[in-house]
Design an enzyme around this catalytic site. Structure first.
Site, PDB file in Angstrom:
ATOM      1  N   ASP A   8      26.482  22.618 -12.314  1.00 14.72           N
ATOM      2  CA  ASP A   8      25.380  21.693 -12.559  1.00 14.72           C
ATOM      3  C   ASP A   8      25.847  20.267 -12.870  1.00 14.72           C
ATOM      4  O   ASP A   8      26.608  20.046 -13.805  1.00 14.72           O
ATOM      5  CB  ASP A   8      24.545  22.148 -13.750  1.00 14.72           C
ATOM      6  CG  ASP A   8      24.055  23.581 -13.621  1.00 14.72           C
ATOM      7  OD1 ASP A   8      24.817  24.430 -13.143  1.00 14.72           O
ATOM      8  OD2 ASP A   8      22.913  23.848 -14.036  1.00 14.72           O
ATOM      9  N   GLU A  39      20.415  20.144  -9.921  1.00 18.67           N
ATOM     10  CA  GLU A  39      19.070  20.135 -10.504  1.00 18.67           C
ATOM     11  C   GLU A  39      18.930  19.206 -11.698  1.00 18.67           C
ATOM     12  O   GLU A  39      17.829  18.775 -12.018  1.00 18.67           O
ATOM     13  CB  GLU A  39      18.657  21.556 -10.901  1.00 18.67           C
ATOM     14  CG  GLU A  39      19.449  22.169 -12.020  1.00 18.67           C
ATOM     15  CD  GLU A  39      18.564  22.629 -13.177  1.00 18.67           C
ATOM     16  OE1 GLU A  39      17.340  22.671 -13.044  1.00 18.67           O
ATOM     17  OE2 GLU A  39      19.132  22.948 -14.224  1.00 18.67           O
ATOM     18  N   ASN A  40      20.040  18.855 -12.362  1.00 18.01           N
ATOM     19  CA  ASN A  40      19.983  17.933 -13.497  1.00 18.01           C
ATOM     20  C   ASN A  40      20.523  16.554 -13.143  1.00 18.01           C
ATOM     21  O   ASN A  40      20.819  15.763 -14.035  1.00 18.01           O
ATOM     22  CB  ASN A  40      20.804  18.488 -14.670  1.00 18.01           C
ATOM     23  CG  ASN A  40      20.114  19.653 -15.353  1.00 18.01           C
ATOM     24  OD1 ASN A  40      18.894  19.689 -15.449  1.00 18.01           O
ATOM     25  ND2 ASN A  40      20.894  20.615 -15.818  1.00 18.01           N
ATOM     26  N   ASN A  67      15.711  25.455 -12.785  1.00 13.31           N
ATOM     27  CA  ASN A  67      14.460  25.426 -13.533  1.00 13.31           C
ATOM     28  C   ASN A  67      13.922  24.016 -13.766  1.00 13.31           C
ATOM     29  O   ASN A  67      12.743  23.834 -14.075  1.00 13.31           O
ATOM     30  CB  ASN A  67      14.619  26.150 -14.880  1.00 13.31           C
ATOM     31  CG  ASN A  67      15.735  25.583 -15.735  1.00 13.31           C
ATOM     32  OD1 ASN A  67      16.855  25.386 -15.258  1.00 13.31           O
ATOM     33  ND2 ASN A  67      15.458  25.320 -16.993  1.00 13.31           N
ATOM     34  N   HIS A  68      14.756  22.984 -13.604  1.00 15.70           N
ATOM     35  CA  HIS A  68      14.287  21.612 -13.792  1.00 15.70           C
ATOM     36  C   HIS A  68      13.929  20.917 -12.478  1.00 15.70           C
ATOM     37  O   HIS A  68      13.477  19.769 -12.496  1.00 15.70           O
ATOM     38  CB  HIS A  68      15.356  20.775 -14.500  1.00 15.70           C
ATOM     39  CG  HIS A  68      15.625  21.197 -15.904  1.00 15.70           C
ATOM     40  ND1 HIS A  68      14.644  21.223 -16.868  1.00 15.70           N
ATOM     41  CD2 HIS A  68      16.765  21.614 -16.518  1.00 15.70           C
ATOM     42  CE1 HIS A  68      15.167  21.634 -18.017  1.00 15.70           C
ATOM     43  NE2 HIS A  68      16.448  21.881 -17.829  1.00 15.70           N
ATOM     44  N   HIS A 151      20.453  30.744 -10.358  1.00 16.39           N
ATOM     45  CA  HIS A 151      20.297  29.858 -11.502  1.00 16.39           C
ATOM     46  C   HIS A 151      19.605  30.659 -12.602  1.00 16.39           C
ATOM     47  O   HIS A 151      18.393  30.895 -12.558  1.00 16.39           O
ATOM     48  CB  HIS A 151      19.467  28.635 -11.109  1.00 16.39           C
ATOM     49  CG  HIS A 151      19.610  27.483 -12.052  1.00 16.39           C
ATOM     50  ND1 HIS A 151      20.684  26.633 -12.027  1.00 16.39           N
ATOM     51  CD2 HIS A 151      18.816  27.046 -13.060  1.00 16.39           C
ATOM     52  CE1 HIS A 151      20.553  25.713 -12.952  1.00 16.39           C
ATOM     53  NE2 HIS A 151      19.414  25.940 -13.609  1.00 16.39           N
ATOM     54  N   HIS A 176      23.564  27.225 -14.373  1.00 12.52           N
ATOM     55  CA  HIS A 176      22.582  26.995 -15.440  1.00 12.52           C
ATOM     56  C   HIS A 176      23.188  26.896 -16.824  1.00 12.52           C
ATOM     57  O   HIS A 176      22.765  26.053 -17.605  1.00 12.52           O
ATOM     58  CB  HIS A 176      21.479  28.059 -15.463  1.00 12.52           C
ATOM     59  CG  HIS A 176      20.493  27.873 -16.587  1.00 12.52           C
ATOM     60  ND1 HIS A 176      19.671  26.760 -16.679  1.00 12.52           N
ATOM     61  CD2 HIS A 176      20.209  28.627 -17.682  1.00 12.52           C
ATOM     62  CE1 HIS A 176      18.909  26.871 -17.759  1.00 12.52           C
ATOM     63  NE2 HIS A 176      19.222  27.977 -18.395  1.00 12.52           N
ATOM     64  N   HIS A 178      26.197  25.958 -17.832  1.00 17.77           N
ATOM     65  CA  HIS A 178      27.150  24.851 -17.961  1.00 17.77           C
ATOM     66  C   HIS A 178      28.500  25.268 -18.540  1.00 17.77           C
ATOM     67  O   HIS A 178      29.340  24.412 -18.829  1.00 17.77           O
ATOM     68  CB  HIS A 178      26.575  23.715 -18.831  1.00 17.77           C
ATOM     69  CG  HIS A 178      25.367  23.059 -18.272  1.00 17.77           C
ATOM     70  ND1 HIS A 178      24.887  21.846 -18.756  1.00 17.77           N
ATOM     71  CD2 HIS A 178      24.503  23.428 -17.284  1.00 17.77           C
ATOM     72  CE1 HIS A 178      23.796  21.507 -18.090  1.00 17.77           C
ATOM     73  NE2 HIS A 178      23.554  22.459 -17.195  1.00 17.77           N
TER      74      HIS A 178
END
Length: 257
Positions: A8, A39-40, A67-68, A151, A176, A178
């Site tokens: 991520d 995603e982040n 999820n983000h 994820h 997810h 990290h």
């Protein structure tokens, strides 16, 4: 076939780190195909179109989500327009974008899928198993190698999905949390696997975030804004080496740069 998967991206610093280093890392290790979980990449608010374009220029062939992904509403149109950027498959057909893509890589075609777990994670989506099976059935014969990004929060859920599709998908990895895990393995039927890739962002903090801001939120339960950690940027990744003749993964190697 050598596939590099990178964990991520947590910040603009992570984006800049890949911009400066990813192509040289690909050259050093002879990487044929690179997947980055982005995603982040807009800092906890989903990926932006600018961030996605930056990652693709920097050496990512496909960007996966989590999820983000849907939190940045401005990026939802991009998800429909860019086949290299995917979101979790189990959001369903009503969501913008796509949960998988097939990308030409030289003389071969690579199928990349992305799913969201259902244990201790929001949003709560439908179980990913049937979605993965549907894509494998639909795209049978249309790809040469396959990749799945799970994820998810729960390690057991990632392992269960991986063993369910051992031998049906070449490369499976988790994202997810990290935190890079040490369980690099080739499963019995030839699938390369690791529970979590790790992250790409500033070091020295908690999951890429400044220590004090995380502790404050944990202790008080009050709303607060996370700040990026202040250490040097690092990228956690895993290289999966696939034997072209057998389609089995022959080695799984962790790198950090």
């Amino acid at each position: 076939m050598k596939i590099l998967a990178i964990g991520d991206v947590t910040s603009r610093g992570g984006l800049l780190h890949l911009e400066k280093n990813l192509w040289s890392v690909r050259k050093k290790y002879g990487i044929d195909f690179c997947v980055v979980n982005g995603e982040n990449a807009s800092f906890i608010t989903g990926i932006s179109a600018e961030g996605a374009e930056n990652l693709l220029r920097s050496g990512a062939d496909v960007i996966t989500g989590g999820n983000h992904t849907m939190q940045n509403q401005s990026a939802q149109g991009m998800l429909d327009e860019m086949p290299e950027v995917i979101r979790p498959l189990n959001y369903g057909a009503s969501a913008p974008g796509r949960g998988y893509t097939v990308i030409n890589c030289g003389s071969c075609r690579v199928l990349v899928m992305n799913v969201l777990g259902v244990v201790h994670i929001d949003p709560q989506l439908d179980s990913p198993y049937s979605f993965i099976e549907a894509v494998l059935d639909l795209e049978r014969g249309n790809y040469d190698f396959s990749i799945l990004d799970i994820h998810a929060e729960a390690t057991g859920e990632k392992l269960a999905i991986a063993h369910s599709f051992d031998g049906k998908i070449n490369v499976i990895f988790g994202t997810h949390t990290h935190v890079p895990t040490a369980d690099l393995s080739v499963l019995p039927n030839g699938t390369g696997y690791v529970t979590d890739l790790g992250m790409c962002g500033e070091s020295g903090g908690i999951l890429g975030m400044e220590i004090g801001s995380v502790i404050f939120k944990m202790k008080t339960k009050l709303p607060g804004k996370f700040k990026c950690a202040e250490g040097n940027a690092v990228a956690d990744g895993v290289i999966f080496d696939i034997d072209d003749a057998s389609s089995r993964v022959s080695s799984v190697k962790r790198i950090r740069f």
